[in-house]
Design an enzyme around this catalytic site. Structure first.
Site, PDB file in Angstrom:
ATOM      1  N   PRO A 255       0.786  -1.234   0.000  1.00  0.00           N
ATOM      2  CA  PRO A 255       0.000   0.000   0.000  1.00  0.00           C
ATOM      3  C   PRO A 255       0.819   1.285   0.000  1.00  0.00           C
ATOM      4  CG  PRO A 255       0.192  -0.797   2.227  1.00  0.00           C
ATOM      5  CD  PRO A 255       0.941  -1.777   1.367  1.00  0.00           C
ATOM      6  N   LEU A 256       2.145   1.181   0.040  1.00  0.00           N
ATOM      7  CA  LEU A 256       2.955   2.390   0.179  1.00  0.00           C
ATOM      8  C   LEU A 256       3.067   3.158  -1.140  1.00  0.00           C
ATOM      9  CD1 LEU A 256       5.898   1.123   2.416  1.00  0.00           C
ATOM     10  CD2 LEU A 256       3.603   1.864   3.080  1.00  0.00           C
ATOM     11  N   CYS A 257       3.209   4.458  -1.020  1.00  0.00           N
ATOM     12  CA  CYS A 257       3.306   5.324  -2.201  1.00  0.00           C
ATOM     13  C   CYS A 257       4.747   5.399  -2.689  1.00  0.00           C
ATOM     14  CB  CYS A 257       2.764   6.724  -1.880  1.00  0.00           C
ATOM     15  SG  CYS A 257       1.024   6.707  -1.442  1.00  0.00           S
ATOM     16  N   THR A 258       5.271   4.248  -3.074  1.00  0.00           N
ATOM     17  CA  THR A 258       6.603   4.143  -3.644  1.00  0.00           C
ATOM     18  C   THR A 258       6.658   2.885  -4.491  1.00  0.00           C
ATOM     19  OG1 THR A 258       8.942   3.742  -3.176  1.00  0.00           O
ATOM     20  CG2 THR A 258       7.379   3.065  -1.496  1.00  0.00           C
TER      21      THR A 258
ATOM     22  N   LEU B 123       4.027   6.220   5.802  1.00  0.00           N
ATOM     23  CA  LEU B 123       2.593   6.339   5.536  1.00  0.00           C
ATOM     24  C   LEU B 123       1.735   6.006   6.755  1.00  0.00           C
ATOM     25  CD1 LEU B 123       3.505   6.491   2.486  1.00  0.00           C
ATOM     26  CD2 LEU B 123       1.320   5.398   1.977  1.00  0.00           C
TER      27      LEU B 123
END
Length: 415
Positions: A345-348, A386
């Site tokens: 789910p991380l924005c990376t 996050l």
């Protein structure tokens, strides 16, 4: 083959039936009965002394199981020391390793009864001498700790690996640097051994034996040149796990056979290994649900409730943990399988757990179980990015699933 070799089916029903809203972001489970059996096999030899590298998994129940199996403990920080002592382990059974030992830390370890150290610099060696002499002034008694010097060798081109190989690391010193000292200059210390460990996740008995054999001449020569009676040789760890299921597995009996040769060639009284993943990886699992499925440029993708915030290792080694679906009656023999990209789910874009085969009909809400997560799982993760939840940890023993630490929300650590 209906089930992968890494999956212990005795735990399957407990995982399928475990329903807890608190664990919907993923949780870890450790099969302690299987761990106990595995450790007993490792101890069925009289060639080497086994230490557990606590960095692999510092969970209390894991440490207690290793303690019961007769392992001693390699700790590389004050936090690891506190955790091991909290399980009732005598400090005389603790080895202090790690490249960043300050005089303050050495003082604290000595005061708490630790008497075996691996020193990695001239500063550490001098500081430890000072600490022991200061302790003697206070107590009136000189207690000499066992001290091993950590050596960093250079290898043939191509022998590079995560802990160094030809690459320069902060782990220990070169032979030429250690040759600047003499054992007689440190009367407060029992300088009795050498430590070397420059490889990681080795899967070839032949390659390991070759590396060990190459080390013996320069290490024994070093000991002679500084006036050391080489009683102990610590070979660290680095014994591997076949994460990629490529059929490359170490034979423990061959490891022991090879180390008997090394012990004789080096002439030491004691040969030590500090096992991490090889001791505990196979006992651990990580369970996480699928929250989305989509097709992107002809590639099927699964987005999971958690990714490298709980399992960082795939992102830094490019070796994913093996995975299968948690589904009653599942077998690969009667299921159409296909490759999916698994994302967290991380924005990376780093947040990827692998490109792995799963049932083609996998649906949102179903759970995946990753294997070999008994080592380098929870404490090697990056849960704070996050502001996600900290994963819960469970143990499975005598047919029961028991929570050791509950899942914690971001509010538990955010200021």
């Amino acid at each position: 083959m209906t089930t992968p070799t890494w999956f212990d089916t005795t735990i399957e029903n407990a995982l399928i039936n475990h329903k807890s809203p608190e664990d919907e972001q993923g949780y870890f489970v450790y099969q302690l009965d299987a761990l106990k059996e595995h450790l007993a096999k490792l101890q069925q030899q009289d060639v080497i002394k086994l230490w557990f590298a606590v960095k692999a998994n510092p969970l209390s129940k894991v440490i207690q199981t290793l303690d019961g199996a007769g392992f001693d403990f390699d700790v590389a920080s004050s936090g690891e020391l506190t955790q091991v002592l909290a399980q009732g382990v005598d400090p005389s059974r603790i080895l202090n390793t790690g490249p960043a030992k300050s005089k303050k830390q050495l003082t604290a370890f000595v005061k708490q009864g630790v008497n075996t150290f691996v020193v990695e610099s001239l500063n550490q060696l001098n500081w430890l001498q000072e600490v022991v002499l200061e302790q003697e002034q206070r107590s009136g008694a000189l207690v000499k700790p066992k001290v091993l010097l950590r050596v960093q060798l250079q290898w043939h081109e191509g022998e590079k690996n995560p802990l160094g190989g030809n690459s320069l690391t902060p782990f220990g010193l070169s032979v030429s640097e250690w040759q600047k000292i003499h054992v007689d200059s440190f009367p407060a210390l029992n300088l009795c051994g050498l430590h070397i460990f420059q490889w990681g996740n080795m899967l070839s008995n032949e390659k390991m034996f070759s590396l060990w054999s190459q080390m013996v001449p320069p290490l024994t020569d070093l000991a002679k040149s500084i006036g050391m009676t080489l009683d102990v040789l610590d070979l660290g760890g680095g014994l591997g796990i076949d994460y990629l299921a490529e059929g490359q597995t170490l034979s423990w009996s061959k490891v022991i056979e090879d180390l008997a040769v090394i012990k004789e060639e080096s002439g030491v009284k004691e040969l030590w290994l500090e096992l991490g993943r090889f001791a505990v990886a196979e006992c651990g699992y990580y369970v996480v649900p699928v929250v989305d499925r989509k097709m992107n440029y002809d590639q099927e993708q699964l987005v999971l409730a958690a990714g490298i915030n709980h399992l960082l290792r795939p992102a830094i080694t490019e070796q994913p943990f093996p995975v299968q679906i948690l589904r009653e009656g599942f077998s690969t023999e009667n299921t159409n399988m296909q490759a999916f990209d698994l994302h967290g789910p991380l924005c990376t874009s780093m947040d990827k757990l692998g490109h792995l085969d799963l049932p083609s009909d996998i649906a949102v809400g179903e759970q995946l179980v990753f294997g070999y997560c008994g080592a380098y799982g929870f404490t090697e993760s990056m849960p704070f990015f996050l502001c996600h939840e900290l994963a819960a940890e469970y143990v499975y023993q005598n047919g029961r699933l028991t929570q050791v630490r509950k899942s914690l929300p971001a509010s538990s650590y955010l200021a």
